[in-house]
Design a protein around this motif. Structure first.
Motif, short mmCIF file in Angstrom:
data_model
loop_
_atom_site.label_atom_id
_atom_site.label_comp_id
_atom_site.label_asym_id
_atom_site.label_seq_id
_atom_site.Cartn_x
_atom_site.Cartn_y
_atom_site.Cartn_z
N ILE A 150 0.92 0.53 7.01
CA ILE A 150 -0.14 0.43 6.01
C ILE A 150 -1.26 1.39 6.41
CG2 ILE A 150 -1.94 -1.04 5.02
CD1 ILE A 150 -0.09 -3.36 5.16
N GLY A 197 -6.87 -2.20 5.48
CA GLY A 197 -6.12 -1.97 4.25
C GLY A 197 -6.62 -2.70 3.04
N SER A 205 -4.57 3.00 7.08
CA SER A 205 -5.97 2.63 7.29
C SER A 205 -6.52 3.54 8.38
CB SER A 205 -6.09 1.16 7.72
OG SER A 205 -5.55 0.96 9.01
#
Length: 330
Positions: free
Chosen positions: A103, A237, A105
């Protein structure tokens, strides 16, 4: 068999809760879902977004999980979450903040927990008008509430092998209210064999952006917890992946903490990760640790694989496809 109150909520709520139910059932845990309606669709009939039958169901079953519910802004009705917390004395808001590989980030290796007092502070809702001139809100802080939230934070840290607790406050300005919280925090901390410190809330906000890896368990009054938990979600995220739980001595309500996103409702594109992660917390609360770990491991694999992510995570998968991918790994 467990009986759990299921509150689908508004907007994308019914879609993401449906995904969560499928994922939990894939683990083999035997849960009977008692679905109750709350939110916008019941306001006209009951003149409230949270009729008494919702509270009654949670009191009977002791455990609930809910999708996002829209609260009208600036008028009309008290927040559904505030109502639940006050009626059921859900004095802890627990928000784990953990980064996932896969994810996107700006940060990696974040694993911290926000422990937020849930029943008082400015969110007690004690307000009044000062004629046409202004309005006043009363910040209520009590020693018993400070004691039990701090006790929860230190016990949580001990039970989960956490290394440090940080108390967050603004006692340099609000010397009586936040001073009471800080002094109580230090009293509770002295009883535990665990490292602790404290931090002024504005410094905490800056340090969480600069070096979030430095923090482990953070405990704080209601308003600061609301703000900092959302800030921390942004580090890993966004609210679409972060779980939440409201816990008291008798009852627990697990929830997706993001909004109801009516603009994308019924399009099969919503990301159900937040409520699925909340179900992981729920399963652990019920003692179903193996099932919780199965879901957590499956999510990690889906994110790492990266082929069936929803639009908000940079992919093209529909809600149904994302859910099926998790179930495949389970």
């Amino acid at each position: 068999m467990y009986t759990v109150t299921l509150i689908p909520g508004d907007g994308i709520g019914p879609e993401v809760t449906k995904s969560m139910v499928k994922v939990v059932e894939a683990t083999g845990v035997n849960i009977k879902w008692e679905e109750v309606k709350a939110g916008q669709e019941v306001i006209e009939e009951y003149n409230t977004p949270i009729p008494t039958y919702v509270i009654d169901s949670i009191k009977k079953n002791k455990v609930a999980i809910k999708g996002p519910i829209t609260t009208p802004i600036g008028k009309g009705f008290k927040s559904v979450n505030v109502t639940l917390r006050q009626n059921l004395d859900l004095y802890v808001n627990l928000r784990p903040i953990k980064s996932f590989k896969g994810i996107k980030s700006r940060y990696e290796n974040i694993d911290l927990v926000i422990v937020r007092e849930n029943t008082e502070d400015l969110y007690a809702g004690i307000e009044h008008k000062i004629g046409d001139y202004g309005a006043e809100s009363i910040k209520l802080i009590t020693k018993p509430a400070c004691e039990r939230i701090c006790e929860f934070a230190f016990k949580y840290a001990m039970d989960n092998n956490r290394k440090k607790v940080t108390g967050v406050h603004k006692a340099n300005i609000m010397k009586l209210s936040d001073g009471l919280f800080l002094n109580t925090y230090r009293e509770v901390a002295s009883k535990y064999n665990i490292e602790y410190d404290d931090l002024i809330v504005d410094a905490a906000a800056m340090n969480l952006v600069l070096n979030p890896q430095n923090y482990d368990v953070m405990v704080m009054p209601n308003l600061y917890g609301d703000i900092l938990s959302d800030l921390c979600a942004g580090l890993v995220g966004g609210l679409g992946i972060i779980p939440g739980a409201n816990i008291g001595k008798e009852y627990a309500v697990f929830e997706a903490v993001h909004g109801s996103a009516p603009q994308i409702a019924n399009q099969n594109i919503a990301n159900p990760t937040a409520i699925i992660q909340s179900s992981v917390m729920m399963l652990r609360y019920l003692g179903e640790y193996d099932a919780a770990k199965k879901i957590e491991n499956a999510l990690e694999q889906v994110f790492l694989n990266g082929k069936n992510l929803t639009i908000d995570l940079g992919g093209r998968a529909l809600t149904k496809e994302f859910t099926e991918e998790i179930i495949k790994y389970i």
